[in-house]
Design a protein around this motif. Structure first.
Motif, PDB file in Angstrom:
ATOM      1  N   ILE A 245       0.843  -1.199   0.000  1.00 29.39           N
ATOM      2  CA  ILE A 245       0.000   0.000   0.000  1.00 29.39           C
ATOM      3  C   ILE A 245       0.878   1.250   0.000  1.00 29.39           C
ATOM      4  CG2 ILE A 245      -1.584   1.370   1.424  1.00 29.39           C
ATOM      5  CD1 ILE A 245      -3.036  -1.233   2.137  1.00 29.39           C
ATOM      6  N   ASN A 246       1.940   1.236   0.803  1.00 28.42           N
ATOM      7  CA  ASN A 246       2.845   2.388   0.829  1.00 28.42           C
ATOM      8  C   ASN A 246       3.492   2.635  -0.522  1.00 28.42           C
ATOM      9  OD1 ASN A 246       2.362   3.149   3.423  1.00 28.42           O
ATOM     10  ND2 ASN A 246       4.060   1.978   4.301  1.00 28.42           N
ATOM     11  N   GLU A 247       3.858   1.551  -1.183  1.00 24.22           N
ATOM     12  CA  GLU A 247       4.477   1.700  -2.495  1.00 24.22           C
ATOM     13  C   GLU A 247       3.481   2.322  -3.485  1.00 24.22           C
ATOM     14  OE1 GLU A 247       5.967  -1.449  -5.575  1.00 24.22           O
ATOM     15  OE2 GLU A 247       4.727   0.233  -6.193  1.00 24.22           O
ATOM     16  N   ILE A 248       2.233   1.877  -3.407  1.00 23.93           N
ATOM     17  CA  ILE A 248       1.206   2.428  -4.298  1.00 23.93           C
ATOM     18  C   ILE A 248       0.966   3.906  -3.971  1.00 23.93           C
ATOM     19  CG2 ILE A 248      -1.237   2.274  -4.932  1.00 23.93           C
ATOM     20  CD1 ILE A 248      -0.898  -0.820  -4.437  1.00 23.93           C
ATOM     21  N   ASN A 249       0.927   4.198  -2.677  1.00 23.39           N
ATOM     22  CA  ASN A 249       0.738   5.596  -2.268  1.00 23.39           C
ATOM     23  C   ASN A 249       1.856   6.492  -2.805  1.00 23.39           C
ATOM     24  OD1 ASN A 249      -0.293   7.867  -0.657  1.00 23.39           O
ATOM     25  ND2 ASN A 249       1.559   7.530   0.563  1.00 23.39           N
ATOM     26  N   GLU A 250       3.054   5.977  -2.822  1.00 17.81           N
ATOM     27  CA  GLU A 250       4.167   6.788  -3.319  1.00 17.81           C
ATOM     28  C   GLU A 250       4.176   6.903  -4.844  1.00 17.81           C
ATOM     29  OE1 GLU A 250       7.720   5.133  -1.628  1.00 17.81           O
ATOM     30  OE2 GLU A 250       7.000   5.668   0.377  1.00 17.81           O
ATOM     31  N   ASP A 316      -9.829   0.839   1.925  1.00 19.47           N
ATOM     32  CA  ASP A 316     -10.013   1.715   3.090  1.00 19.47           C
ATOM     33  C   ASP A 316      -8.930   2.788   3.146  1.00 19.47           C
ATOM     34  OD1 ASP A 316     -12.292   0.473   3.886  1.00 19.47           O
ATOM     35  OD2 ASP A 316     -11.331  -0.805   5.389  1.00 19.47           O
ATOM     36  N   TYR A 317      -7.717   2.393   2.841  1.00 19.16           N
ATOM     37  CA  TYR A 317      -6.613   3.355   2.860  1.00 19.16           C
ATOM     38  C   TYR A 317      -6.870   4.482   1.856  1.00 19.16           C
ATOM     39  CZ  TYR A 317      -1.882   5.272   2.607  1.00 19.16           C
ATOM     40  OH  TYR A 317      -0.804   6.110   2.631  1.00 19.16           O
ATOM     41  N   PHE A 318      -7.210   4.103   0.630  1.00 16.27           N
ATOM     42  CA  PHE A 318      -7.361   5.136  -0.403  1.00 16.27           C
ATOM     43  C   PHE A 318      -8.701   5.860  -0.314  1.00 16.27           C
ATOM     44  CE2 PHE A 318      -3.685   2.842  -2.016  1.00 16.27           C
ATOM     45  CZ  PHE A 318      -2.825   3.934  -2.155  1.00 16.27           C
TER      46      PHE A 318
HETATM   47  C1  LIG Z   1       1.595   8.928   0.815  1.00 18.30           C
HETATM   48  O1  LIG Z   1       2.199   9.660  -0.256  1.00 18.30           O
HETATM   49  C2  LIG Z   1       2.202  11.060  -0.061  1.00 18.30           C
HETATM   50  C3  LIG Z   1       2.691  11.705  -1.359  1.00 18.30           C
HETATM   51  O2  LIG Z   1       3.843  11.089  -1.830  1.00 18.30           O
HETATM   52  C4  LIG Z   1       3.068  11.406   1.132  1.00 18.30           C
HETATM   53  O3  LIG Z   1       3.083  12.797   1.370  1.00 18.30           O
HETATM   54  C5  LIG Z   1       2.514  10.675   2.363  1.00 18.30           C
HETATM   55  O4  LIG Z   1       3.367  10.880   3.478  1.00 18.30           O
HETATM   56  C6  LIG Z   1       2.369   9.178   2.087  1.00 18.30           C
HETATM   57  N1  LIG Z   1       1.668   8.564   3.213  1.00 18.30           N
HETATM   58  C7  LIG Z   1       2.188   7.581   3.910  1.00 18.30           C
HETATM   59  C8  LIG Z   1       1.370   7.076   5.028  1.00 18.30           C
HETATM   60  O5  LIG Z   1       3.264   7.102   3.646  1.00 18.30           O
END
Ligand SMILES: *[C@@H]1O[C@H](CO)[C@@H](O)[C@H](O)[C@H]1NC(C)=O
Ligand SMILES: *[C@@H]1O[C@H](CO)[C@@H](O)[C@H](O)[C@H]1NC(C)=O
Ligand SMILES: *[C@@H]1O[C@H](CO)[C@@H](O)[C@H](O)[C@H]1NC(C)=O
Ligand SMILES: *[C@@H]1O[C@H](CO)[C@@H](O)[C@H](O)[C@H]1NC(C)=O
Length: 361
Positions: A245-250, A316-318
């Motif tokens: 999930i963190n990788e997708i968020n990034e 849920d995260y997104f």
């Molecule tokens: C998710 O990605 C955003 C943008 O890159 C970042 O600011 C945020 O800290 C990230 N969230 C987590 C929980 O890693």
């Protein structure tokens, strides 16, 4: 026309009057047919110009969701997930790319996706002779490294998710799993599947390994996360799920949600610095309402959520990050959503004859 010729000689007595009358009538009919089809012809050739024409909101009036300073982004990869409304997003991106003469990453000749369910490799795309593509919007399984390689460092990655309960139900129905599982006699194949899902899936996987290949079996548990690259053995540990999930968020600055479609598109327009009119749409590949099984008991919904636990955590995260973005947008957000709804309605009234435009399954 045959009717005219037969009927006419019997009417006025002067042959000259009758010929003029006939010509005038035919011209009038052609004109009426032409005018009544004008809207349809224009919308087929160019949705965007048509909307501008209809709304009088052409070049003179800027209606943008984004600050004037931003530059429209023209390198976009849409990671298309299954049964999430993603075809509609693909269509929007294709239209934008087409309108702006952009370069598309396309599957190789004779294929309609990027060799899904294989993890994407840059060689899966048709050769662009060294050009960096602008738009990537067909089914492909997520692979950050090779997708970045293909799209270049400036590309924006976007994807879409759906509530796993309805996504699973829709997948189950669309992929005709009941037939594959030999459960067509059951009144409620979905419920039958959940009597012993682990065993059923194991049997099918054995069958699959023995030669019959069912690629869609990959969608029968945590299908959205499968599209987003998670390996099956990682479905079972929360730590691996969190890492993914963190990788997708990034990687993805924006994850759209099917349940909040118009809201998603406004966030999309803002993220890409596009105009609201760039994201008007008709829904594509959607079932007729009468075909959808919306009658899922609480008990069955609970089973679906448990079975698709990784997808639940993902969703849920997104769902949380989505509403944070809406909040950050500020009080113009709902005005923009409202304007998009109006554009959609206008487009529908002008371009569609009454009826249903939905897929069968
Ligand atoms: C998710 O990605 C955003 C943008 O890159 C970042 O600011 C945020 O800290 C990230 N969230 C987590 C929980 O890693
Ligand atoms: C796209 O290409 C066509 C044909 O070459 C041209 O008429 C049109 O102006 C171009 N559009 C844009 C936005 O560059
Ligand atoms: C929905 O399911 C419940 C329990 O399975 C059943 O009793 C009910 O008749 C169903 N309703 C419809 C509209 O199909
Ligand atoms: C998504 O989040 C919103 C706001 O917190 C919540 O009301 C909604 O129930 C969530 N949607 C789903 C499908 O879980």
């Amino acid at each position: 026309m045959a009717i005219f010729m037969k009927w006419h000689p019997a009417s006025p007595s002067s042959p000259i009057f009758s010929r003029k009358f006939l010509v005038a009538t035919v011209v009038l009919i052609i004109f009426i047919v032409y005018v009544s089809n004008l809207g349809k012809m224009m919308s087929v050739t160019d949705d965007k110009a048509y909307i501008q024409y209809r709304t009088g909101m052409g070049k003179t009036e800027k209606f943008s969701t984004t600050p004037d300073t931003c530059q429209p982004k023209e390198h976009v990869l849409f990671l298309k997930t299954h049964k999430t409304g993603s075809s509609t997003i693909t269509n929007i991106l294709n239209r934008y790319g087409d309108f702006h003469n952009l370069t598309f990453a396309l599957p190789q000749d004779g294929f309609f996706n990027f060799f899904w369910p294989l993890s994407f490799e840059s060689t899966f795309a048709a050769d662009l002779k060294g050009k960096t593509p602008n738009i990537f919007s067909n089914h492909a399984r997520w692979n950050r490294k090779s997708m970045t390689e293909l799209m270049g460092p400036n590309a924006v990655f976007i994807t879409i998710l759906r509530n796993p309960v309805s996504q699973f139900e829709s997948t189950f129905s669309y992929m005709e799993f009941a037939q594959l599982l030999g459960m067509t006699a059951s009144k409620n194949p979905l419920a039958t599947f959940f009597v012993d899902p682990t065993n059923t899936l194991a049997k099918l996987s054995d069958l699959s390994e023995s030669g019959s290949v069912f690629p869609y079996l990959n969608l029968l548990k945590n299908g959205q996360f499968f599209d987003l690259g998670l390996e099956k053995e990682k479905y079972f540990t929360d730590e691996k799920i969190k890492e993914a999930i963190n990788e997708i968020n990034e990687s993805f600055p924006l994850v759209l949600l099917m349940e909040y479609f118009d809201e998603s598109l406004i966030l999309l327009a803002r993220e890409l610095c596009w105009d609201n009119r760039d994201v008007v749409y008709f829904k594509l590949n959607q079932r007729k309402s009468s075909d959808a099984n919306t009658n899922i008991s609480n008990e069955l919904a609970h089973k679906i959520r448990q079975w698709n636990r990784a997808d639940m955590l993902l969703y849920d995260y997104f769902n949380r990050t989505f509403w944070k973005k809406v909040e950050k947008f500020g009080n113009m957000f709902w005005i923009n959503v409202h304007s998009l709804k109006n554009y959609n309605k206008m487009l529908e009234e002008e371009c569609l004859l009454p009826g249903e435009y939905f897929a069968k399954a």
